[in-house]
Design a protein around this motif. Sequence first.
Motif, PDB file in Angstrom:
ATOM      1  N   GLU A   1      -4.932 -13.396   2.006  1.00  0.00           N
ATOM      2  CA  GLU A   1      -5.723 -12.592   1.055  1.00  0.00           C
ATOM      3  C   GLU A   1      -5.009 -11.271   0.739  1.00  0.00           C
ATOM      4  OE1 GLU A   1      -9.742  -9.868   1.167  1.00  0.00           O
ATOM      5  OE2 GLU A   1      -9.723 -11.679   2.405  1.00  0.00           O
ATOM      6  N   LEU A   2      -4.503 -10.616   1.779  1.00  0.00           N
ATOM      7  CA  LEU A   2      -3.875  -9.305   1.584  1.00  0.00           C
ATOM      8  C   LEU A   2      -2.597  -9.385   0.760  1.00  0.00           C
ATOM      9  CD1 LEU A   2      -4.425  -7.693   5.107  1.00  0.00           C
ATOM     10  CD2 LEU A   2      -5.416  -6.931   2.944  1.00  0.00           C
ATOM     11  N   VAL A   3      -1.816 -10.477   0.910  1.00  0.00           N
ATOM     12  CA  VAL A   3      -0.532 -10.536   0.204  1.00  0.00           C
ATOM     13  C   VAL A   3      -0.582 -11.326  -1.104  1.00  0.00           C
ATOM     14  CG1 VAL A   3       0.805 -10.209   2.313  1.00  0.00           C
ATOM     15  CG2 VAL A   3       0.282 -12.522   1.535  1.00  0.00           C
ATOM     16  N   THR A   4      -1.716 -11.936  -1.384  1.00  0.00           N
ATOM     17  CA  THR A   4      -1.795 -12.681  -2.656  1.00  0.00           C
ATOM     18  C   THR A   4      -2.892 -12.153  -3.582  1.00  0.00           C
ATOM     19  OG1 THR A   4      -3.312 -14.338  -1.728  1.00  0.00           O
ATOM     20  CG2 THR A   4      -0.942 -14.798  -1.602  1.00  0.00           C
ATOM     21  N   VAL A   5      -3.915 -11.527  -3.006  1.00  0.00           N
ATOM     22  CA  VAL A   5      -5.040 -11.041  -3.814  1.00  0.00           C
ATOM     23  C   VAL A   5      -5.080  -9.514  -3.839  1.00  0.00           C
ATOM     24  CG1 VAL A   5      -7.546 -11.058  -4.131  1.00  0.00           C
ATOM     25  CG2 VAL A   5      -6.369 -13.113  -3.278  1.00  0.00           C
TER      26      VAL A   5
ATOM     27  N   GLU B   1       1.810  -7.860  -5.220  1.00  0.00           N
ATOM     28  CA  GLU B   1       3.220  -7.466  -5.344  1.00  0.00           C
ATOM     29  C   GLU B   1       3.979  -7.708  -4.036  1.00  0.00           C
ATOM     30  OE1 GLU B   1       0.978  -3.901  -3.811  1.00  0.00           O
ATOM     31  OE2 GLU B   1       0.652  -5.429  -5.363  1.00  0.00           O
ATOM     32  N   LYS B   2       3.245  -7.934  -2.947  1.00  0.00           N
ATOM     33  CA  LYS B   2       3.893  -8.180  -1.659  1.00  0.00           C
ATOM     34  C   LYS B   2       4.188  -9.660  -1.427  1.00  0.00           C
ATOM     35  CE  LYS B   2       1.984  -4.223   0.890  1.00  0.00           C
ATOM     36  NZ  LYS B   2       1.246  -3.817   2.109  1.00  0.00           N
ATOM     37  N   ALA B   3       3.685 -10.510  -2.281  1.00  0.00           N
ATOM     38  CA  ALA B   3       3.769 -11.960  -2.054  1.00  0.00           C
ATOM     39  C   ALA B   3       5.211 -12.447  -1.938  1.00  0.00           C
ATOM     40  CB  ALA B   3       3.042 -12.707  -3.164  1.00  0.00           C
ATOM     41  N   ALA B   4       6.090 -11.942  -2.787  1.00  0.00           N
ATOM     42  CA  ALA B   4       7.475 -12.414  -2.768  1.00  0.00           C
ATOM     43  C   ALA B   4       8.145 -12.104  -1.438  1.00  0.00           C
ATOM     44  CB  ALA B   4       8.254 -11.778  -3.914  1.00  0.00           C
TER      45      ALA B   4
ATOM     46  N   LEU C   1      -7.513   0.660  12.266  1.00  0.00           N
ATOM     47  CA  LEU C   1      -6.820   1.880  11.834  1.00  0.00           C
ATOM     48  C   LEU C   1      -6.068   1.712  10.518  1.00  0.00           C
ATOM     49  CD1 LEU C   1      -5.385   2.831  15.344  1.00  0.00           C
ATOM     50  CD2 LEU C   1      -7.118   4.132  14.094  1.00  0.00           C
ATOM     51  N   ALA C   2      -5.541   0.508  10.293  1.00  0.00           N
ATOM     52  CA  ALA C   2      -4.768   0.230   9.064  1.00  0.00           C
ATOM     53  C   ALA C   2      -5.192  -1.140   8.530  1.00  0.00           C
ATOM     54  CB  ALA C   2      -3.281   0.267   9.366  1.00  0.00           C
ATOM     55  N   PRO C   3      -6.392  -1.240   7.971  1.00  0.00           N
ATOM     56  CA  PRO C   3      -6.952  -2.542   7.571  1.00  0.00           C
ATOM     57  C   PRO C   3      -6.157  -3.280   6.502  1.00  0.00           C
ATOM     58  CG  PRO C   3      -8.316  -0.731   6.778  1.00  0.00           C
ATOM     59  CD  PRO C   3      -7.330  -0.141   7.716  1.00  0.00           C
ATOM     60  N   SER C   4      -5.268  -2.607   5.801  1.00  0.00           N
ATOM     61  CA  SER C   4      -4.482  -3.272   4.758  1.00  0.00           C
ATOM     62  C   SER C   4      -3.077  -3.655   5.239  1.00  0.00           C
ATOM     63  CB  SER C   4      -4.364  -2.372   3.524  1.00  0.00           C
ATOM     64  OG  SER C   4      -3.691  -1.168   3.847  1.00  0.00           O
ATOM     65  N   TYR C   5      -2.817  -3.452   6.530  1.00  0.00           N
ATOM     66  CA  TYR C   5      -1.492  -3.783   7.060  1.00  0.00           C
ATOM     67  C   TYR C   5      -1.461  -5.270   7.409  1.00  0.00           C
ATOM     68  CZ  TYR C   5       2.831  -3.485   9.747  1.00  0.00           C
ATOM     69  OH  TYR C   5       4.115  -3.670  10.205  1.00  0.00           O
ATOM     70  N   GLU C   6      -0.915  -6.049   6.507  1.00  0.00           N
ATOM     71  CA  GLU C   6      -0.995  -7.501   6.600  1.00  0.00           C
ATOM     72  C   GLU C   6      -0.268  -8.089   7.805  1.00  0.00           C
ATOM     73  OE1 GLU C   6       2.675  -6.442   4.503  1.00  0.00           O
ATOM     74  OE2 GLU C   6       0.581  -5.860   4.202  1.00  0.00           O
ATOM     75  N   THR C   7       0.856  -7.500   8.194  1.00  0.00           N
ATOM     76  CA  THR C   7       1.656  -8.077   9.278  1.00  0.00           C
ATOM     77  C   THR C   7       0.880  -8.125  10.589  1.00  0.00           C
ATOM     78  OG1 THR C   7       3.607  -7.170   8.192  1.00  0.00           O
ATOM     79  CG2 THR C   7       3.895  -7.974  10.436  1.00  0.00           C
ATOM     80  N   ALA C   8      -0.005  -7.152  10.796  1.00  0.00           N
ATOM     81  CA  ALA C   8      -0.807  -7.148  12.024  1.00  0.00           C
ATOM     82  C   ALA C   8      -1.710  -8.382  12.082  1.00  0.00           C
ATOM     83  CB  ALA C   8      -1.634  -5.869  12.103  1.00  0.00           C
TER      84      ALA C   8
END
Length: 573
Positions: A499-503, A507-510, A462-469
């Motif tokens: 991959e989601l938070v670095t590539v 901007e979410k990496a920090a 449902l939310a493929p870009s939601y990294e925390t899941a």
Amino acid sequence: MKMIKKNIALATGLLLMGNTASFAQSLADAKKAIDAEQYQKATSMLKTLVANQPKVGDNYFNLGKVYLLTDHIDSARAAFTNGTTAEPKNALNYVGLGQADLIDNNATNAKTNFDKAISFKPKDYTTYLAIGRAYIDQKNVDYAQALPNLQKADELDSKDKDPETFLALADFYAMQRKNTEAYPMYLRALDINPNLYRANVQIGKMYKDAFAFPEAEAEIKKVIAADPNYGPAYRELAETQMQWSFADPKNGEAKRTEALENMRKYLDLTDKSFDSRLRYAQFLVYASDFATLEKEVATLNAPDANNPKTFVVIRMRGYSAVENKNYEQGIKYMNELFGRTQDAARIIGSDYLYLGRAQQALSQDSLAFINIAKAVKLDSTKVDALAEIGKKFYDARRYDKAAEVYKTVVEANSKNPNIATNYFYLGTANYFAYAFADRDGKNPSRDILVQADSAFSKVNVLAPSYETAYLYRARVNKNLDDKDAPKGIAIPFYEKYIELVTVTNPEKAAAAKAGLIESYNNLGAYAAATDKEKAKQFFNKTLALDPQNALALDNLKYLAGPATPAKKTPIKK
């Protein structure tokens, strides 16, 4: 002496003529009161007419019609039956009995009564007009039966056209949103009687239903300009303005204010009967004016405690009490509502919802969950209220209860816009219920982790870009993996998180520093058994983020030896 007798006879004749004219005018006035929705006034007038003209069937028919309009079906039947006795060949009272049959879902008896009415006056258009109206003036409209009767009325009324025939035909089409057919019929009725204000109001209603609010308002205001005392115009104007306020948020507050003012005018112009006040109270619900509603329904009592409308009053008392944070009073009213066994079939999802909301406010969370779950079962759109209960359990770290609630939430409404969030909380609640099982004195089951993994997999879709899941799914699978001979089933999810938070979203990496450190350390620990150089790369990535990270430093030290295994990372709580 003869002259005296003659004068007495003349005076008596004039008196009788005056009484007859007065009675005739009174029936017209009663009909006017019905049209103005002054039902209490009309009832009183018609009862007087029945007493003074006990053989006139039309009086009984109109009295019965008022009772039908105010949902007093038994009283209506009695009036119509008395009418058939008083004037056996008056067709209209048989039509009235037929309409009561339709309301009671007895179409067979209705047809019998309608046929009997026609047998008395087969060429009288008013009989067919009344039958046609009977089919449309009810909750379960029967358009197929209404149309031929209305058309027959139009055909028979060929000489002196009655505007009520065209009004009925117009209503027939308007109720089906066939405005192209309805509009000219309303105009024909107005051509015959320009003072037939009901037609103008209905035209305004058509505009309102088409969301043409300025046109609707203008049409209804024509009636008010012509007759400032015609109550139904204010009611329809109020409903138009209220609907307009929702469609135009910029001017919403002003329109709501106008709407409430016009609804109060409607109430003032009716006889402030129970039914008029009930309609006003229902409008206050629509307007979300619960402060006024609570005061209004406090003194609103049906003439008969067993009247079905008492149920509606109790409901509004409960709702307004809850909305005004009088929770204990709200629970009392809602329990009274549920205690009316005769109205059990009328319970709706909102009833359980309001009871649950009051219980939730008083920290009766388990009871609130039971009732809000019932609300959702009846109306899946209430699912967000159930999710609030789940979040309350979650925030209180009662993860097993939170998981129970969120499981109900996701099963109730798959189309809810918050479904991904609800699946996420279901997953984390199950994960933490497993992780904190020892704290709660419970023996954890791996099935809880399987349920958590299933929930997170739904979030991934449902939310493929939601990294925390993905991070939580990695944690779950790490716990599901074989501790003695791990297969690395968590690896793909740690990799996807990185991959989601670095590539994908660098901007979410920090903000994701802690999650990245956890992921690199776990990937390094798993790689250490087969590829030491790759393991070192992961631990060095950890040190790039946290140079003093003890786990990475220790593992790099161990990896320097030829056969020293990497330390396992602890379960993340």
